[in-house]
Design an enzyme around this catalytic site. Structure first.
Site, PDB file in Angstrom:
ATOM      1  N   SER A 133      11.013   6.188  -0.938  1.00  0.00           N
ATOM      2  CA  SER A 133      10.663   5.159   0.049  1.00  0.00           C
ATOM      3  C   SER A 133      11.894   4.525   0.686  1.00  0.00           C
ATOM      4  CB  SER A 133       9.858   4.062  -0.663  1.00  0.00           C
ATOM      5  OG  SER A 133       9.785   2.917   0.148  1.00  0.00           O
ATOM      6  N   GLU A 135      12.089   1.559   1.128  1.00  0.00           N
ATOM      7  CA  GLU A 135      12.307   0.312   0.369  1.00  0.00           C
ATOM      8  C   GLU A 135      13.549   0.423  -0.516  1.00  0.00           C
ATOM      9  OE1 GLU A 135      10.685  -2.933  -0.454  1.00  0.00           O
ATOM     10  OE2 GLU A 135      10.259  -2.602   1.654  1.00  0.00           O
ATOM     11  N   TYR A 157       9.323  -2.735  -7.082  1.00  0.00           N
ATOM     12  CA  TYR A 157       8.828  -1.487  -6.480  1.00  0.00           C
ATOM     13  C   TYR A 157      10.008  -0.623  -6.040  1.00  0.00           C
ATOM     14  CZ  TYR A 157       6.926   1.624  -2.893  1.00  0.00           C
ATOM     15  OH  TYR A 157       6.610   2.731  -2.133  1.00  0.00           O
TER      16      TYR A 157
HETATM   17  P1  NAP Z   1      -1.857   4.213  -1.472  1.00  0.00           P
HETATM   18  O1  NAP Z   1      -2.811   4.372  -0.348  1.00  0.00           O
HETATM   19  O2  NAP Z   1      -1.680   2.865  -2.088  1.00  0.00           O
HETATM   20  O3  NAP Z   1      -2.264   5.258  -2.621  1.00  0.00           O
HETATM   21  C1  NAP Z   1      -1.682   5.175  -3.898  1.00  0.00           C
HETATM   22  C2  NAP Z   1      -2.319   6.216  -4.788  1.00  0.00           C
HETATM   23  O4  NAP Z   1      -1.684   6.163  -6.082  1.00  0.00           O
HETATM   24  C3  NAP Z   1      -3.823   6.031  -5.023  1.00  0.00           C
HETATM   25  O5  NAP Z   1      -4.466   7.268  -4.904  1.00  0.00           O
HETATM   26  C4  NAP Z   1      -3.888   5.540  -6.466  1.00  0.00           C
HETATM   27  O6  NAP Z   1      -5.055   5.961  -7.124  1.00  0.00           O
HETATM   28  C5  NAP Z   1      -2.692   6.286  -7.066  1.00  0.00           C
HETATM   29  N1  NAP Z   1      -2.243   5.721  -8.345  1.00  0.00           N
HETATM   30  C6  NAP Z   1      -1.998   4.435  -8.644  1.00  0.00           C
HETATM   31  N2  NAP Z   1      -1.667   4.311  -9.943  1.00  0.00           N
HETATM   32  C7  NAP Z   1      -1.696   5.567 -10.479  1.00  0.00           C
HETATM   33  C8  NAP Z   1      -1.482   6.091 -11.774  1.00  0.00           C
HETATM   34  N3  NAP Z   1      -1.167   5.303 -12.821  1.00  0.00           N
HETATM   35  N4  NAP Z   1      -1.626   7.422 -11.969  1.00  0.00           N
HETATM   36  C9  NAP Z   1      -1.974   8.224 -10.939  1.00  0.00           C
HETATM   37  N5  NAP Z   1      -2.219   7.790  -9.693  1.00  0.00           N
HETATM   38  C10 NAP Z   1      -2.086   6.467  -9.462  1.00  0.00           C
HETATM   39  O7  NAP Z   1      -0.384   4.704  -1.023  1.00  0.00           O
HETATM   40  P2  NAP Z   1       0.062   5.602   0.216  1.00  0.00           P
HETATM   41  O8  NAP Z   1       0.366   4.711   1.353  1.00  0.00           O
HETATM   42  O9  NAP Z   1      -0.858   6.732   0.379  1.00  0.00           O
HETATM   43  O10 NAP Z   1       1.490   6.125  -0.311  1.00  0.00           O
HETATM   44  C11 NAP Z   1       1.602   7.343  -1.030  1.00  0.00           C
HETATM   45  C12 NAP Z   1       2.944   7.368  -1.761  1.00  0.00           C
HETATM   46  O11 NAP Z   1       4.003   7.290  -0.819  1.00  0.00           O
HETATM   47  C13 NAP Z   1       3.166   6.217  -2.728  1.00  0.00           C
HETATM   48  O12 NAP Z   1       3.942   6.730  -3.800  1.00  0.00           O
HETATM   49  C14 NAP Z   1       3.997   5.223  -1.937  1.00  0.00           C
HETATM   50  O13 NAP Z   1       4.763   4.422  -2.803  1.00  0.00           O
HETATM   51  C15 NAP Z   1       4.845   6.181  -1.125  1.00  0.00           C
HETATM   52  N6  NAP Z   1       5.317   5.685   0.165  1.00  0.00           N
HETATM   53  C16 NAP Z   1       4.400   5.210   1.073  1.00  0.00           C
HETATM   54  C17 NAP Z   1       4.856   4.803   2.316  1.00  0.00           C
HETATM   55  C18 NAP Z   1       3.881   4.278   3.357  1.00  0.00           C
HETATM   56  O14 NAP Z   1       4.343   3.643   4.307  1.00  0.00           O
HETATM   57  N7  NAP Z   1       2.591   4.542   3.236  1.00  0.00           N
HETATM   58  C19 NAP Z   1       6.226   4.872   2.633  1.00  0.00           C
HETATM   59  C20 NAP Z   1       7.104   5.374   1.676  1.00  0.00           C
HETATM   60  C21 NAP Z   1       6.644   5.795   0.450  1.00  0.00           C
HETATM   61  P3  NAP Z   1      -6.347   5.010  -7.400  1.00  0.00           P
HETATM   62  O15 NAP Z   1      -7.321   5.348  -6.314  1.00  0.00           O
HETATM   63  O16 NAP Z   1      -6.782   5.471  -8.745  1.00  0.00           O
HETATM   64  O17 NAP Z   1      -5.883   3.596  -7.369  1.00  0.00           O
HETATM   65  N1  GDD Z   2       1.472  -7.148   3.487  1.00  0.00           N
HETATM   66  C1  GDD Z   2       1.855  -8.165   4.272  1.00  0.00           C
HETATM   67  N2  GDD Z   2       0.996  -9.204   4.475  1.00  0.00           N
HETATM   68  N3  GDD Z   2       3.090  -8.126   4.818  1.00  0.00           N
HETATM   69  C2  GDD Z   2       3.449  -9.146   5.637  1.00  0.00           C
HETATM   70  C3  GDD Z   2       2.600 -10.222   5.899  1.00  0.00           C
HETATM   71  C4  GDD Z   2       1.313 -10.267   5.290  1.00  0.00           C
HETATM   72  O1  GDD Z   2       0.526 -11.175   5.460  1.00  0.00           O
HETATM   73  N4  GDD Z   2       3.243 -11.056   6.753  1.00  0.00           N
HETATM   74  C5  GDD Z   2       4.429 -10.522   7.013  1.00  0.00           C
HETATM   75  N5  GDD Z   2       4.577  -9.358   6.330  1.00  0.00           N
HETATM   76  C6  GDD Z   2       5.775  -8.507   6.312  1.00  0.00           C
HETATM   77  C7  GDD Z   2       6.298  -8.227   4.912  1.00  0.00           C
HETATM   78  O2  GDD Z   2       7.048  -9.341   4.420  1.00  0.00           O
HETATM   79  C8  GDD Z   2       7.143  -6.986   5.175  1.00  0.00           C
HETATM   80  O3  GDD Z   2       8.432  -7.356   5.613  1.00  0.00           O
HETATM   81  C9  GDD Z   2       6.427  -6.294   6.336  1.00  0.00           C
HETATM   82  O4  GDD Z   2       5.465  -7.236   6.842  1.00  0.00           O
HETATM   83  C10 GDD Z   2       5.695  -5.009   5.948  1.00  0.00           C
HETATM   84  O5  GDD Z   2       4.878  -5.268   4.814  1.00  0.00           O
HETATM   85  P1  GDD Z   2       3.824  -4.191   4.257  1.00  0.00           P
HETATM   86  O6  GDD Z   2       2.946  -3.722   5.355  1.00  0.00           O
HETATM   87  O7  GDD Z   2       3.178  -4.804   3.063  1.00  0.00           O
HETATM   88  O8  GDD Z   2       4.725  -2.936   3.887  1.00  0.00           O
HETATM   89  P2  GDD Z   2       6.125  -2.816   3.101  1.00  0.00           P
HETATM   90  O9  GDD Z   2       7.194  -2.569   4.128  1.00  0.00           O
HETATM   91  O10 GDD Z   2       6.326  -3.927   2.154  1.00  0.00           O
HETATM   92  O11 GDD Z   2       5.905  -1.508   2.216  1.00  0.00           O
HETATM   93  C11 GDD Z   2       5.282  -0.343   2.739  1.00  0.00           C
HETATM   94  O12 GDD Z   2       6.255   0.533   3.240  1.00  0.00           O
HETATM   95  C12 GDD Z   2       7.185   1.026   2.256  1.00  0.00           C
HETATM   96  C13 GDD Z   2       8.204   1.918   3.002  1.00  0.00           C
HETATM   97  O13 GDD Z   2       9.167   1.151   3.626  1.00  0.00           O
HETATM   98  C14 GDD Z   2       4.474   0.285   1.594  1.00  0.00           C
HETATM   99  O14 GDD Z   2       3.713   1.343   2.105  1.00  0.00           O
HETATM  100  C15 GDD Z   2       5.409   0.827   0.519  1.00  0.00           C
HETATM  101  O15 GDD Z   2       4.633   1.546  -0.461  1.00  0.00           O
HETATM  102  C16 GDD Z   2       6.416   1.775   1.193  1.00  0.00           C
HETATM  103  O16 GDD Z   2       7.316   2.308   0.242  1.00  0.00           O
END
Ligand code: NAP
Ligand code: GDD
Length: 342
Positions: A133, A135, A157
């Protein structure tokens, strides 16, 4: 014979898009499901009748060995994680276990199923993708961020993901395993969880437009992110496992926007002005914020031929339209239930 893919996190946003994409390419796709009665499983099984399920949990080493042994995959995509950053301060140990140690457990499961035989592991018989990520860049050392930018994670995280990233690299260097990490920047879609800021805003814009919600409470409106479309990003995951040499890649658009801009575009899409509906809640500001993230995806462009296809504006509009449809449907069901109760 068709190739076999195993996806952890298949019930999540990325897992569902990746499963669809790989099925479309002719893969046999297995999704790992956890829990006794996973509430999100039915959603996926209805969506994809061709998907197979296997039970396991990233917290449980034995289950992962059994999953890998059962599926005998060609490719493993480790997407399972606690992915909501604020949750990681509330459950830091659990987040570390799942997002950090869970990666090690999956790598070990692959090694064990390959019989701890270095030549089988290094022969690339099972290729491994780790969902790293942006992050990990946290308090960014430079802008934009690329594959060699220093990490400075700002949340439990981010710290756990950094461990997962380095242990994947270590297994590649120690055992010659084909293991890669995709350092993915924020990616969204109509399937995004409602706790993340883009979906929280698009849902609220739709509900406020339909008179089903009054206010939207947000934290830091000035946070800057590089937001793309999840459907584009799963193509990059697959491409990373098709290369001659395993390499880590940054995946993002290279374009940035603020949370305030998300709100402006979403409310404009329903003919409203965000300022009339948004209230700042200081309780939503994070203990340590990642202020700005911007990808330099040039390596992925050059070596994978990957490029995003959906613009930020289109992405937010697509999410608002989907939420409007969903909210209208819910409203109709609620009205029908009311009539039926008369
Ligand atoms: P998501 O919608 O929150 O999905 C997370 C998945 O992880 C769910 O299927 C959840 O299953 C599963 N999980 C949670 N705890 C687990 C455990 N103990 N064992 C096995 N599975 C488990 O996340 P996403 O947005 O699709 O992201 C997919 C991956 O990419 C994550 O690793 C996230 O950290 C990473 N990532 C996401 C982003 C983004 O912007 N979306 C960016 C960078 C990296 P349940 O249904 O059982 O809860
Ligand atoms: N969730 C949330 N809710 N975020 C808020 C809010 C609110 O009410 N108000 C402001 N934000 C700001 C957060 O402080 C953050 O800076 C930004 O919006 C994005 O927040 P999220 O959408 O929760 O995503 P994230 O950047 O923290 O994390 C996501 O992206 C990562 C990759 O950069 C997640 O998908 C992570 O799993 C992923 O790794």
């Amino acid at each position: 014979m068709s190739r076999r893919a195993l996806i952890t996190g298949v019930t999540g946003q990325d897992g569902s898009y990746l499963a669809e994409y790989l099925l479309g390419l002719g893969y046999q796709v297995w999704g790992m499901i956890r829990g006794q009665a996973n509430p999100r499983k039915s959603r996926i099984s209805r969506l994809m009748a061709d998907l197979s399920f296997v039970y396991g949990d990233l917290m449980d080493q034995g289950s992962l060995v059994s999953v890998v042994d059962t599926v005998q995959p060609d490719e493993v995509y480790n997407l399972g994680a606690i992915s909501f950053v604020p949750m990681s301060w509330q459950q830091a140990e659990l987040t570390t276990e799942v997002n950090g140690m869970g990666v090690l457990r999956m790598l070990e499961a692959i090694r064990i199923v390959c019989g701890l035989d270095k030549s089988r592991v290094s022969g690339g018989q099972i290729r491994f993708y780790q969902a790293s990520s942006s992050e990990m860049f946290g308090k960014v050392a430079e802008t934009p961020q690329h594959e060699t930018t220093l990490f400075h994670p700002r949340s439990p995280y981010g710290v756990a993901k950094t461990y997962g990233h380095f242990i994947t690299r270590n297994y590649r260097e120690s055992f010659g395993m084909y293991g890669v990490s995709g350092i993915l920047f924020n990616h969204e879609s109509p399937r995004r969880g409602p706790e993340f800021v883009t979906r929280k805003i698009t849902l609220a814009a739709a509900n406020i437009k339909l008179g089903r919600q009054e206010k939207l409470y947000l934290g830091n409106l000035d946070a800057v992110r590089d937001w793309g479309f999840a459907g584009d990003y799963v193509r990059a995951m697959h491409l990373m496992l098709q290369q001659d040499q395993p390499t880590d890649y940054v995946i993002g658009t290279g374009r940035t926007h603020t949370v305030e801009q998300v709100a402006r575009i979403a409310f404009e899409a329903v003919g409203l002005h965000w300022r009339d509906h948004v209230t700042i809640d200081p309780g939503l500001v994070r203990p340590a914020e990642v202020e700005t993230l911007c990808a330099d995806p040039s390596r992925a462009h050059a070596e994978l031929g990957w490029a995003p296809t959906v613009t930020f504006e289109h992405l937010i509009q697509m999410m608002v339209e989907s939420d409007l449809r969903q909210s209208e449907q819910e409203q109709r069901h609620a009205d029908l239930a009311l009539v039926a109760s008369w």
